[in-house]
Write an enzyme that holds these catalytic residues in place. Structure first.
Site, PDB file in Angstrom:
ATOM      1  N   HIS A   6      -4.622   1.291   7.580  1.00 57.40           N
ATOM      2  CA  HIS A   6      -3.287   1.880   7.754  1.00 57.40           C
ATOM      3  C   HIS A   6      -3.101   3.075   6.793  1.00 57.40           C
ATOM      4  CE1 HIS A   6       1.256   1.302   8.216  1.00 57.40           C
ATOM      5  NE2 HIS A   6       1.184   2.030   7.103  1.00 57.40           N
ATOM      6  N   GLU A   7      -3.501   2.884   5.532  1.00 56.27           N
ATOM      7  CA  GLU A   7      -3.318   3.959   4.532  1.00 56.27           C
ATOM      8  C   GLU A   7      -4.247   5.140   4.825  1.00 56.27           C
ATOM      9  OE1 GLU A   7      -0.741   3.621   2.968  1.00 56.27           O
ATOM     10  OE2 GLU A   7      -0.509   1.458   3.131  1.00 56.27           O
TER      11      GLU A   7
ATOM     12  N   GLN B  32       2.567   9.968   1.959  1.00 52.76           N
ATOM     13  CA  GLN B  32       3.933   9.431   2.055  1.00 52.76           C
ATOM     14  C   GLN B  32       4.842   9.927   0.933  1.00 52.76           C
ATOM     15  OE1 GLN B  32       2.191   5.299   2.560  1.00 52.76           O
ATOM     16  NE2 GLN B  32       4.091   5.070   3.701  1.00 52.76           N
TER      17      GLN B  32
ATOM     18  N   LEU C 110       6.356   1.679   4.735  1.00 52.22           N
ATOM     19  CA  LEU C 110       7.483   2.077   3.874  1.00 52.22           C
ATOM     20  C   LEU C 110       8.132   3.361   4.391  1.00 52.22           C
ATOM     21  CD1 LEU C 110       5.881   1.274   0.397  1.00 52.22           C
ATOM     22  CD2 LEU C 110       7.500  -0.134   1.704  1.00 52.22           C
TER      23      LEU C 110
ATOM     24  N   GLY D 136       0.840  -1.199   0.000  1.00 54.00           N
ATOM     25  CA  GLY D 136       0.000   0.000   0.000  1.00 54.00           C
ATOM     26  C   GLY D 136       0.870   1.242   0.000  1.00 54.00           C
TER      27      GLY D 136
ATOM     28  N   HIS E 161      -2.739   7.305   7.300  1.00 54.77           N
ATOM     29  CA  HIS E 161      -1.743   8.219   6.713  1.00 54.77           C
ATOM     30  C   HIS E 161      -2.420   9.499   6.205  1.00 54.77           C
ATOM     31  CE1 HIS E 161       2.116   6.191   6.783  1.00 54.77           C
ATOM     32  NE2 HIS E 161       1.672   5.108   6.170  1.00 54.77           N
TER      33      HIS E 161
HETATM   34  O1  K1U Z   1       3.936   2.272   4.014  1.00 46.11           O
HETATM   35  C1  K1U Z   1       2.831   1.786   3.795  1.00 46.11           C
HETATM   36  O2  K1U Z   1       1.831   2.393   4.123  1.00 46.11           O
HETATM   37  C2  K1U Z   1       2.751   0.457   3.104  1.00 46.11           C
HETATM   38  C3  K1U Z   1       2.610  -0.728   4.064  1.00 46.11           C
HETATM   39  C4  K1U Z   1       1.164  -1.157   4.105  1.00 46.11           C
HETATM   40  C5  K1U Z   1       0.840  -2.166   5.165  1.00 46.11           C
HETATM   41  C6  K1U Z   1       1.127  -3.478   5.024  1.00 46.11           C
HETATM   42  C7  K1U Z   1       0.813  -4.385   5.999  1.00 46.11           C
HETATM   43  C8  K1U Z   1       0.197  -3.993   7.117  1.00 46.11           C
HETATM   44  C9  K1U Z   1      -0.090  -2.668   7.251  1.00 46.11           C
HETATM   45  C10 K1U Z   1       0.246  -1.772   6.290  1.00 46.11           C
HETATM   46  C11 K1U Z   1       3.477  -1.852   3.577  1.00 46.11           C
HETATM   47  O3  K1U Z   1       3.435  -2.237   2.461  1.00 46.11           O
HETATM   48  S1  K1U Z   1       4.498  -2.584   4.736  1.00 46.11           S
HETATM   49  C12 K1U Z   1       5.567  -3.690   3.910  1.00 46.11           C
HETATM   50  C13 K1U Z   1       5.067  -4.896   3.242  1.00 46.11           C
HETATM   51  O4  K1U Z   1       5.469  -5.050   2.137  1.00 46.11           O
HETATM   52  C14 K1U Z   1       4.167  -5.949   3.770  1.00 46.11           C
HETATM   53  C15 K1U Z   1       3.738  -6.042   5.061  1.00 46.11           C
HETATM   54  C16 K1U Z   1       2.890  -7.061   5.482  1.00 46.11           C
HETATM   55  C17 K1U Z   1       2.498  -8.027   4.608  1.00 46.11           C
HETATM   56  C18 K1U Z   1       2.928  -7.963   3.318  1.00 46.11           C
HETATM   57  C19 K1U Z   1       3.772  -6.934   2.899  1.00 46.11           C
HETATM   58 ZN    ZN Z   2       2.562   3.273   6.131  1.00 45.11          ZN
END
Ligand code: K1U
Ligand code: ZN
Length: 173
Positions: free
Chosen positions: A134-135, A51, A93, A46, A138
């Protein structure tokens, strides 16, 4: 397609509150495409416009196993939430290498406009439910570490400042 710079915690711009998108035009479509390219390049699932230092209500995500089901959500609003809550590990991220548990609604229904400007509704479960909440945080200027204890948050802040300083030093050398 351009790769965009992702702001890193504790950058104060991550706390800006995003404004609604008034018109889904070529600028917004290009931004959505660049955000998707940036998200895939960073191996995230996401990314919120906040961001990449654009303070408009726009997010992208792809929680599919094949990384081939992109979603663009413009002006997203949660219209229903399950009473059931679930704790799961989250990453961000903007806070690389940090993962911790956060409690969220297990299922949420979101109303948004798509890349074509048309409204749609999406019932999100599992990782997609976590990701969209989560997004959307943000877009309100909230980073997931704000759900953690003040002690953990301070440690993460210190670690991120050091990591960013070390990376800048390595880039200059
Ligand atoms: O920075 C962000 O907002 C992106 C974030 C989104 C997110 C993923 C998982 C849980 C909450 C929020 C990420 O992409 S984190 C990194 C990631 O690649 C990932 C994390 C968990 C499962 C699969 C991928
Ligand atoms: Zn995030």
């Amino acid at each position: 397609m351009a790769l965009l710079n992702i702001l890193r915690y504790p950058d104060p711009r991550l706390h800006n509150v995003a404004r609604p998108v008034e018109q889904v035009d070529d600028y917004i479509r290009q931004l959505a495409d660049d955000m998707l390219a940036t998200m895939y390049d960073a191996e995230g699932v996401g990314l919120a416009a906040t961001q990449v230092d654009v303070h408009l209500r726009l997010l992208v995500m792809d929680t599919s196993d094949g990384h081939n089901q992109p979603w663009v959500l413009i002006n997203p609003e949660i219209i229903a939430r399950s009473a059931e809550m679930r704790r799961s590990d989250e990453g961000c991220l903007s806070v690389p290498t940090i993962y911790d548990e956060v409690e969220r609604h297990a299922i949420v229904t979101v109303r948004a406009q798509g890349r074509d400007g048309q409204p749609f509704e999406l019932e999100a479960h599992d990782l997609m439910a976590v990701c969209v909440q989560h997004e959307m945080d943000h877009l309100l200027g909230k980073v997931f570490v704000e759900y953690l204890s003040p002690l953990k948050r301070e440690r993460i802040k210190t670690k991120m400042i050091k990591k960013t300083r070390d990376e800048m030093g390595r880039r200059r050398a």
